[in-house]
Motif scaffolding. Structure first.
Motif, short mmCIF file in Angstrom:
data_model
loop_
_atom_site.label_atom_id
_atom_site.label_comp_id
_atom_site.label_asym_id
_atom_site.label_seq_id
_atom_site.Cartn_x
_atom_site.Cartn_y
_atom_site.Cartn_z
N LEU A 22 56.10 56.88 6.27
CA LEU A 22 57.28 56.57 7.08
C LEU A 22 58.41 57.55 6.83
O LEU A 22 59.09 58.00 7.76
N ARG A 23 58.61 57.90 5.56
CA ARG A 23 59.67 58.87 5.23
C ARG A 23 59.36 60.24 5.82
O ARG A 23 60.25 60.94 6.32
N ALA A 24 58.09 60.63 5.76
CA ALA A 24 57.69 61.92 6.34
C ALA A 24 57.91 61.91 7.85
O ALA A 24 58.42 62.88 8.43
N LEU A 29 61.16 63.34 12.65
CA LEU A 29 62.01 62.93 13.77
C LEU A 29 63.43 63.44 13.62
O LEU A 29 64.05 63.86 14.60
N SER A 30 63.94 63.43 12.40
CA SER A 30 65.29 63.94 12.16
C SER A 30 65.38 65.42 12.52
O SER A 30 66.37 65.87 13.13
N GLU A 31 64.35 66.18 12.20
CA GLU A 31 64.32 67.60 12.54
C GLU A 31 64.28 67.79 14.05
O GLU A 31 64.98 68.65 14.60
N ARG A 32 63.47 67.00 14.71
CA ARG A 32 63.41 67.09 16.17
C ARG A 32 64.74 66.71 16.81
O ARG A 32 65.18 67.32 17.78
N ILE A 33 65.41 65.71 16.25
CA ILE A 33 66.72 65.29 16.75
C ILE A 33 67.72 66.43 16.58
O ILE A 33 68.48 66.74 17.50
#
Length: 85
Positions: A22-24, A29-33
């Motif tokens: 989940l953390r990965a 997702l944070s990078e894509r955001i």
């Protein structure tokens, strides 16, 4: 009781692995955001620049059309005057 302890250790390990995944996924997702936000910022800046260019071009076009209309009137008046001579 060792069977219960082993089962608990197995569940804890599965939980840790699930949290790791989940953390990965969250980091992905944070990078894509971040990338999408940067793209959005670039596009907004480009839209603002294009909006300014559009306004400038529209203003220039209005001036050119006014100048052409003045020349058209002058030509029409000159033809009318030369027909009277």
């Amino acid at each position: 009781m060792s069977g219960v302890g082993a089962a608990l250790r197995g569940h804890r390990e599965a939980l840790r692995e699930g949290l790791y995944q989940l953390r990965a996924r969250r980091e992905e997702l944070s990078e894509r955001i971040r990338a999408e936000e940067e793209e959005r910022r670039r596009l907004q800046a480009r839209m603002a620049a294009l909006g300014r260019r559009l306004a400038d071009t529209s203003e220039s076009l209005a001036g050119l059309r006014a100048a052409r209309a003045l020349i058209d009137r002058t030509i029409a008046e000159t033809r009318a005057a030369s027909g009277q001579v």
